[in-house]
Design a protein around this motif. Structure first.
Motif, short mmCIF file in Angstrom:
data_model
loop_
_atom_site.label_atom_id
_atom_site.label_comp_id
_atom_site.label_asym_id
_atom_site.label_seq_id
_atom_site.Cartn_x
_atom_site.Cartn_y
_atom_site.Cartn_z
N SER A 14 0.81 -1.23 0.00
CA SER A 14 0.00 0.00 0.00
C SER A 14 0.84 1.27 0.00
O SER A 14 0.38 2.33 -0.48
CB SER A 14 -0.95 0.00 1.21
N ARG A 15 2.06 1.21 0.50
CA ARG A 15 2.88 2.43 0.60
C ARG A 15 3.27 2.99 -0.76
O ARG A 15 3.49 4.19 -0.91
CB ARG A 15 4.13 2.17 1.44
N LYS A 22 2.49 -4.88 -6.01
CA LYS A 22 3.75 -4.13 -6.19
C LYS A 22 4.75 -4.83 -7.12
O LYS A 22 5.42 -4.15 -7.90
CB LYS A 22 4.37 -3.85 -4.82
N ASP A 218 9.61 0.46 -1.79
CA ASP A 218 8.52 0.77 -0.88
C ASP A 218 7.79 2.06 -1.26
O ASP A 218 6.58 2.17 -1.12
CB ASP A 218 9.03 0.90 0.56
N PHE A 219 8.57 3.02 -1.74
CA PHE A 219 8.02 4.34 -2.05
C PHE A 219 8.44 4.76 -3.46
O PHE A 219 9.32 4.15 -4.07
CB PHE A 219 8.52 5.37 -1.03
#
Length: 230
Positions: A14-15, A22, A218-219
């Motif tokens: 979700s991040r 992902k 992650d981002f």
């Protein structure tokens, strides 16, 4: 014995803020994160190697993208962390060691080539980067013989970071399974490794890939950094 390879790809990611799982995020060269991993796996271990993917969130998209892979389902993907996804994969594996990686890591193909000797020798290892030690990453220390001693995000005085590419030997697998069964649902699989080392005396060798790239996505800024390498 044929190398058993697992990709952990059950999480929601979700991040990163994408609608698809992902690992299906597209890189600047047109491949997805997972396709880059598959290409690296085939370069190191051959085109015929079997890969098992642990799926959960929107699994149908991953199955459609990689129809020739084998699959293990973590039905509690929204309530558990990587410890329970790895547990399911190891329980479903055949006799012999298992090489596994997080499904959100973009990495240099040489990382698996370098690890090949330890896989062939059936020696458990954790791939590490000693060039940086960030507070939010999984860090490690070693014992007097150079084997992994501590492995977690809370390690003080870490020698480097774990990059998410690991191998458990045939004779170590049962102990790791036992400890993965014991750890909390939200624990990372590294907690199971740490307990197996502490309580069963398992030996995991740190494999230094600091001179190679390995980026956990992650981002958005992680994705930008990974795209500089592919």
């Amino acid at each position: 014995m044929t190398t058993q390879i697992v990709i952990l790809a059950a999480g929601m990611g979700s991040r990163l803020g994408r609608s698809l799982p992902k690992p299906l995020t597209e890189l600047s060269d047109g491949r997805s994160i997972m396709q880059q991993q598959f290409d690296n796996i085939h370069q190191a271990f051959g085109a015929d190697v079997n890969v098992t993917i642990v799926v959960g969130y929107k699994l149908e998209h991953i199955v459609e993208a990689f129809p020739d892979a084998s699959y293990v389902y973590n039905e509690r993907y929204d309530q558990t962390n990587t410890s329970k996804s790895l547990l399911r994969a190891l329980q479903a594996s055949k006799d012999g060691g298992v090489l596994w990686m997080n499904g959100d890591v973009v990495f240099d193909p040489e990382a698996l080539v370098r690890a090949g000797d330890l896989v062939a020798a059936d020696r458990s290892f954790v791939s590490v980067n000693t060039a940086k030690v960030s507070d939010e990453e999984v860090k490690y220390t070693t014992d007097a013989n150079g084997h992994i001693k501590e492995l977690s995000k809370t390690v003080v005085g870490g020698l480097g970071e774990a990059v998410g590419i690991n191998f458990v030997a045939r004779d170590d697998k049962a102990a790791l399974i036992r400890h993965l069964q014991k750890v909390a649902d939200q624990d990372y699989f590294e907690r199971g490794i740490e307990l197996a080392i502490e309580q069963d005396g398992l030996r995991f060798t740190p494999v230094d890939i600091s001179d190679l790239y390995a980026v956990e996505i992650d981002f958005a800024e992680d994705l930008e950094r990974a795209n500089l390498f592919v």
